[in-house]
Design an enzyme around this catalytic site. Structure first.
Site, PDB file in Angstrom:
ATOM      1  N   ASP A  32       0.855  -1.188   0.000  1.00 53.69           N
ATOM      2  CA  ASP A  32       0.000   0.000   0.000  1.00 53.69           C
ATOM      3  C   ASP A  32       0.889   1.234   0.000  1.00 53.69           C
ATOM      4  O   ASP A  32       2.022   1.204   0.489  1.00 53.69           O
ATOM      5  CB  ASP A  32      -0.915   0.007   1.229  1.00 53.69           C
ATOM      6  CG  ASP A  32      -2.190   0.812   0.978  1.00 53.69           C
ATOM      7  OD1 ASP A  32      -3.252   0.190   0.773  1.00 53.69           O
ATOM      8  OD2 ASP A  32      -2.112   2.062   0.963  1.00 53.69           O
ATOM      9  N   THR A 119     -13.031  -2.285  -9.614  1.00 58.16           N
ATOM     10  CA  THR A 119     -14.106  -2.068 -10.591  1.00 58.16           C
ATOM     11  C   THR A 119     -13.586  -1.110 -11.662  1.00 58.16           C
ATOM     12  O   THR A 119     -13.035  -0.052 -11.333  1.00 58.16           O
ATOM     13  CB  THR A 119     -15.327  -1.454  -9.892  1.00 58.16           C
ATOM     14  OG1 THR A 119     -15.691  -2.308  -8.807  1.00 58.16           O
ATOM     15  CG2 THR A 119     -16.496  -1.327 -10.850  1.00 58.16           C
ATOM     16  N   ARG A 153     -17.358  -8.203  -5.455  1.00 57.32           N
ATOM     17  CA  ARG A 153     -18.811  -8.020  -5.376  1.00 57.32           C
ATOM     18  C   ARG A 153     -19.309  -8.162  -3.948  1.00 57.32           C
ATOM     19  O   ARG A 153     -20.481  -8.430  -3.717  1.00 57.32           O
ATOM     20  CB  ARG A 153     -19.500  -9.045  -6.292  1.00 57.32           C
ATOM     21  CG  ARG A 153     -19.058  -8.884  -7.725  1.00 57.32           C
ATOM     22  CD  ARG A 153     -19.187 -10.171  -8.482  1.00 57.32           C
ATOM     23  NE  ARG A 153     -20.517 -10.360  -9.009  1.00 57.32           N
ATOM     24  CZ  ARG A 153     -21.079 -11.545  -9.184  1.00 57.32           C
ATOM     25  NH1 ARG A 153     -20.450 -12.631  -8.855  1.00 57.32           N
ATOM     26  NH2 ARG A 153     -22.291 -11.630  -9.672  1.00 57.32           N
ATOM     27  N   LYS A 205     -20.407  -6.732 -13.624  1.00 59.98           N
ATOM     28  CA  LYS A 205     -20.205  -6.055 -12.337  1.00 59.98           C
ATOM     29  C   LYS A 205     -20.870  -4.672 -12.348  1.00 59.98           C
ATOM     30  O   LYS A 205     -21.580  -4.287 -11.406  1.00 59.98           O
ATOM     31  CB  LYS A 205     -18.701  -5.919 -12.071  1.00 59.98           C
ATOM     32  CG  LYS A 205     -18.305  -4.814 -11.125  1.00 59.98           C
ATOM     33  CD  LYS A 205     -18.663  -5.154  -9.696  1.00 59.98           C
ATOM     34  CE  LYS A 205     -18.646  -3.919  -8.836  1.00 59.98           C
ATOM     35  NZ  LYS A 205     -18.521  -4.205  -7.433  1.00 59.98           N
ATOM     36  N   ASN A 209     -24.498  -3.119 -10.028  1.00 57.56           N
ATOM     37  CA  ASN A 209     -24.647  -1.898  -9.227  1.00 57.56           C
ATOM     38  C   ASN A 209     -25.584  -0.890  -9.895  1.00 57.56           C
ATOM     39  O   ASN A 209     -26.308  -0.160  -9.224  1.00 57.56           O
ATOM     40  CB  ASN A 209     -23.273  -1.274  -8.949  1.00 57.56           C
ATOM     41  CG  ASN A 209     -22.559  -2.004  -7.816  1.00 57.56           C
ATOM     42  OD1 ASN A 209     -23.130  -2.887  -7.181  1.00 57.56           O
ATOM     43  ND2 ASN A 209     -21.313  -1.638  -7.556  1.00 57.56           N
ATOM     44  N   CYS A 259     -19.469   2.909  -4.546  1.00 53.54           N
ATOM     45  CA  CYS A 259     -19.703   1.955  -5.641  1.00 53.54           C
ATOM     46  C   CYS A 259     -20.967   2.284  -6.428  1.00 53.54           C
ATOM     47  O   CYS A 259     -20.899   2.620  -7.599  1.00 53.54           O
ATOM     48  CB  CYS A 259     -19.825   0.541  -5.072  1.00 53.54           C
ATOM     49  SG  CYS A 259     -18.437   0.101  -4.051  1.00 53.54           S
ATOM     50  N   LYS A 316     -24.555   4.155   4.949  1.00 50.77           N
ATOM     51  CA  LYS A 316     -25.651   3.193   5.171  1.00 50.77           C
ATOM     52  C   LYS A 316     -25.534   2.636   6.586  1.00 50.77           C
ATOM     53  O   LYS A 316     -24.585   2.969   7.316  1.00 50.77           O
ATOM     54  CB  LYS A 316     -25.640   2.083   4.132  1.00 50.77           C
ATOM     55  CG  LYS A 316     -24.462   1.144   4.214  1.00 50.77           C
ATOM     56  CD  LYS A 316     -24.677   0.000   3.233  1.00 50.77           C
ATOM     57  CE  LYS A 316     -23.613  -1.052   3.390  1.00 50.77           C
ATOM     58  NZ  LYS A 316     -23.815  -2.182   2.496  1.00 50.77           N
ATOM     59  N   ARG A 323     -17.959   7.774   2.933  1.00 54.07           N
ATOM     60  CA  ARG A 323     -17.696   8.157   1.542  1.00 54.07           C
ATOM     61  C   ARG A 323     -18.999   8.292   0.756  1.00 54.07           C
ATOM     62  O   ARG A 323     -19.822   7.391   0.748  1.00 54.07           O
ATOM     63  CB  ARG A 323     -16.781   7.126   0.874  1.00 54.07           C
ATOM     64  CG  ARG A 323     -15.351   7.242   1.353  1.00 54.07           C
ATOM     65  CD  ARG A 323     -14.482   6.178   0.757  1.00 54.07           C
ATOM     66  NE  ARG A 323     -14.873   4.868   1.216  1.00 54.07           N
ATOM     67  CZ  ARG A 323     -14.334   3.736   0.763  1.00 54.07           C
ATOM     68  NH1 ARG A 323     -13.413   3.780  -0.172  1.00 54.07           N
ATOM     69  NH2 ARG A 323     -14.710   2.582   1.237  1.00 54.07           N
TER      70      ARG A 323
HETATM   71  N1  SAJ Z   1     -29.865   2.074  -0.552  1.00 53.53           N
HETATM   72  C1  SAJ Z   1     -31.134   2.622  -0.645  1.00 53.53           C
HETATM   73  N2  SAJ Z   1     -32.204   1.785  -0.829  1.00 53.53           N
HETATM   74  C2  SAJ Z   1     -32.044   0.433  -0.924  1.00 53.53           C
HETATM   75  C3  SAJ Z   1     -30.748  -0.119  -0.839  1.00 53.53           C
HETATM   76  C4  SAJ Z   1     -29.667   0.733  -0.666  1.00 53.53           C
HETATM   77  O1  SAJ Z   1     -31.328   3.843  -0.562  1.00 53.53           O
HETATM   78  O2  SAJ Z   1     -33.066  -0.268  -1.079  1.00 53.53           O
HETATM   79  C5  SAJ Z   1     -28.699   2.962  -0.398  1.00 53.53           C
HETATM   80  C6  SAJ Z   1     -27.856   2.664   0.826  1.00 53.53           C
HETATM   81  O3  SAJ Z   1     -28.383   3.259   1.969  1.00 53.53           O
HETATM   82  C7  SAJ Z   1     -26.513   3.250   0.423  1.00 53.53           C
HETATM   83  C8  SAJ Z   1     -26.465   2.951  -1.067  1.00 53.53           C
HETATM   84  O4  SAJ Z   1     -27.805   2.709  -1.466  1.00 53.53           O
HETATM   85  O5  SAJ Z   1     -26.474   4.649   0.609  1.00 53.53           O
HETATM   86  C9  SAJ Z   1     -25.600   1.775  -1.446  1.00 53.53           C
HETATM   87  O6  SAJ Z   1     -25.690   0.754  -0.477  1.00 53.53           O
HETATM   88  P1  SAJ Z   1     -25.811  -0.787  -0.829  1.00 53.53           P
HETATM   89  O7  SAJ Z   1     -25.957  -1.533   0.433  1.00 53.53           O
HETATM   90  O8  SAJ Z   1     -26.885  -0.980  -1.838  1.00 53.53           O
HETATM   91  O9  SAJ Z   1     -24.461  -1.128  -1.589  1.00 53.53           O
HETATM   92  P2  SAJ Z   1     -22.882  -0.933  -1.273  1.00 53.53           P
HETATM   93  O10 SAJ Z   1     -22.405   0.271  -2.025  1.00 53.53           O
HETATM   94  O11 SAJ Z   1     -22.577  -0.989   0.168  1.00 53.53           O
HETATM   95  O12 SAJ Z   1     -22.290  -2.264  -1.984  1.00 53.53           O
HETATM   96  C10 SAJ Z   1     -22.622  -2.521  -3.351  1.00 53.53           C
HETATM   97  C11 SAJ Z   1     -23.062  -3.983  -3.472  1.00 53.53           C
HETATM   98  N3  SAJ Z   1     -23.633  -4.225  -4.792  1.00 53.53           N
HETATM   99  C12 SAJ Z   1     -24.833  -4.846  -4.940  1.00 53.53           C
HETATM  100  O13 SAJ Z   1     -25.510  -5.221  -4.006  1.00 53.53           O
HETATM  101  C13 SAJ Z   1     -25.289  -5.070  -6.338  1.00 53.53           C
HETATM  102  C14 SAJ Z   1     -21.861  -4.888  -3.233  1.00 53.53           C
HETATM  103  O14 SAJ Z   1     -22.218  -6.260  -3.453  1.00 53.53           O
HETATM  104  C15 SAJ Z   1     -20.702  -4.504  -4.145  1.00 53.53           C
HETATM  105  O15 SAJ Z   1     -19.558  -5.311  -3.932  1.00 53.53           O
HETATM  106  C16 SAJ Z   1     -20.332  -3.058  -3.841  1.00 53.53           C
HETATM  107  O16 SAJ Z   1     -21.468  -2.238  -4.140  1.00 53.53           O
HETATM  108  C17 SAJ Z   1     -19.151  -2.664  -4.709  1.00 53.53           C
HETATM  109  O17 SAJ Z   1     -18.027  -2.631  -4.185  1.00 53.53           O
HETATM  110  O18 SAJ Z   1     -19.324  -2.470  -5.922  1.00 53.53           O
END
Ligand code: SAJ
Length: 428
Positions: A32, A119, A153, A205, A209, A259, A316, A323
């Protein structure tokens, strides 16, 4: 034999992958550019909040299976897990990926595997990564180096489970590269492995998202529509999701993290004229902090210097990661508003060295507050005793932008994001 692994980038992905490979008996060397990360890791500790990761890392560091430093070492397998941020115009900045690949060139030997987990926009492996290796003299098409894209993922908060159990997509530069790289992940993976081409892996991928982003935008639009039509969006979503082929997501104050609000732009930048749906979804989700502000303005329009207790700053629930957090965006919209809101923030995970804000104990933020505003669905909020609002606040009125609080008690009024049509105006 693939005994030695070098992982470039020891962040939210590189560190867990290093840990599980070391646990599986590999000798892992992590690299790193951040000296703090290296210093901590050499002492067996980490700077990331992720359940189970700290214990795993301290175990493999003390057994000598995981070492860390500022420079790569010779290895059988190189894994690149560095960030791909976006520039101000939302286009992808892949310079960290390119630099990481260049940094391993002096240590590469024939037959090594190079895996990109970061990604990346579609065609990055073909158009950007393979040429770096080829310019250094390696015939990648002839498998002198086995090159593949294995998009990470795993979801923050459940990384240690998902890293072992999720289905893994391996996008090989060649068929042989995909097969070779599959051997690496078989060392620890319990989930299925699917081999495909590099560009298919890149796009799948990004579409995962993007699907989530578009779906959340639909839920957010539904919340706005429901406020106009006097219907409860949460009930609508619950009932629509009873259908076996419907899975509406949940509305909220916006989409954060590094992401989901970023990855759709990687597709959009490569296909601007044919991606209006993805672009609109981004606009809708980006508009949510402003929507939250408008509800607070409506509630407090008759009150001077209203005190707002804000619950949650991370992007979340149950993570400390800020971030891209829409909650922070909302807080700054309140702080910088001419209405002179007195904003008192609380978050059980986020600390003051992460954000330029004061963080208060929960009771103190609620003391004589006019409105409580829930922006993150932390477990602590989901199970809180809602009598605290009546006990502490001037007026026990709560805007629950995550629809996560238990039922209101006594005189408390809780307005969830999907049911705002009856929102009162304080002081009327
Ligand atoms: N959120 C909503 N409503 C929902 C679901 C989420 O408003 O119904 C918001 C969350 O509060 C948050 C944002 O969306 O602010 C993203 O949160 P998330 O839990 O949906 O996803 P991440 O960013 O923590 O992780 C995602 C995941 N992708 C998918 O589920 C398709 C994870 O599997 C990936 O590895 C990650 O992105 C990544 O690194 O790409």
């Amino acid at each position: 034999m693939m005994k030695n692994i070098c992982v470039v980038g020891l962040g939210h992905i590189g560190l867990p992958i290093s840990g599980v490979l070391a646990e599986a008996g590999m000798n892992v060397h992590g690299v790193d550019i951040d000296e703090k990360v290296i210093d901590n890791l050499q002492g067996g500790s980490i700077l990331i909040e992720e359940p189970g990761l700290g214990d795993l890392v301290s175990g493999v560091v003390s057994s000598g299976r995981l070492t860390a430093g500022g420079e790569p070492q010779e290895a059988d397998v190189f894994i690149v897990a560095v960030p791909t941020p976006v520039y101000d115009d939302e286009s992808a900045n892949i310079t960290y990926v390119e630099q990481a690949v260049k940094s391993i060139l002096p240590y590469l030997n024939k037959g090594n595997a190079v895996i990109v987990e970061s990604t990346v926009p579609p065609r990055t492996i073909q158009d950007k990564v393979a040429p770096v290796l080829e310019e250094a003299g390696w015939d990648v098409a002839a498998n002198e180096i086995y090159l593949a894209h294995c998009p990470e993922r795993v979801i923050p908060g459940s990384v240690m489970k998902e890293i072992k159990e999720n289905t893994l997509i391996i996008g090989g530069y060649t068929k042989e590269a995909a097969a070779k790289v599959a051997e690496v992940y078989k060392l620890f993976l319990e989930g299925e492995i699917i081999e495909t081409t590099a560009i298919t892996a890149e796009m799948s991928k990004l579409m995962e998202n993007t699907y989530r982003d578009v779906n959340i935008a639909l839920a957010n639009e539904l919340a706005k529509i429901s406020a106009e039509l006097d219907v409860n969006a949460h009930e609508v979503i619950r009932l629509a999701n009873v259908h076996p082929r419907v899975e509406l997501h949940e509305p909220g104050p916006g989409v954060g993290g590094h992401c989901i609000p970023v990855d759709p732009y990687f597709v959009i930048e490569k296909a601007k004229d044919v991606s209006p749906l993805m672009q609109t979804a981004r606009e809708i989700n980006n508009s949510m902090p402003e929507f939250v502000l408008s509800q607070i303005e409506k509630l407090t329009k008759n009150i001077s210097n209203p005190k707002i207790a804000v619950f949650g700053l991370s992007y979340k629930g149950d993570v400390d990661d800020v971030r891209g957090s829409p909650a922070i965006d909302v807080v700054f919209k309140l702080v910088n508003n001419k209405k002179n809101y007195k904003v008192f923030c609380h978050d059980p995970y986020v600390t003051e060295d992460q954000v330029p804000l004061r963080i208060h104990p929960l009771e103190e933020s609620l003391e004589k507050a006019d409105v409580a505003l829930v922006l993150v669905d932390h477990s602590e909020y989901k199970k809180m005793d809602t009598s605290i609002f009546e006990d502490r606040m001037k007026t026990p009125v709560v805007l629950d932008m995550r629809n996560c609080l238990p039922e209101a008690k006594g005189d408390t009024r809780i307005y969830p994001i999907g049911d705002l049509s009856g929102l009162e105006v304080l002081g009327e």
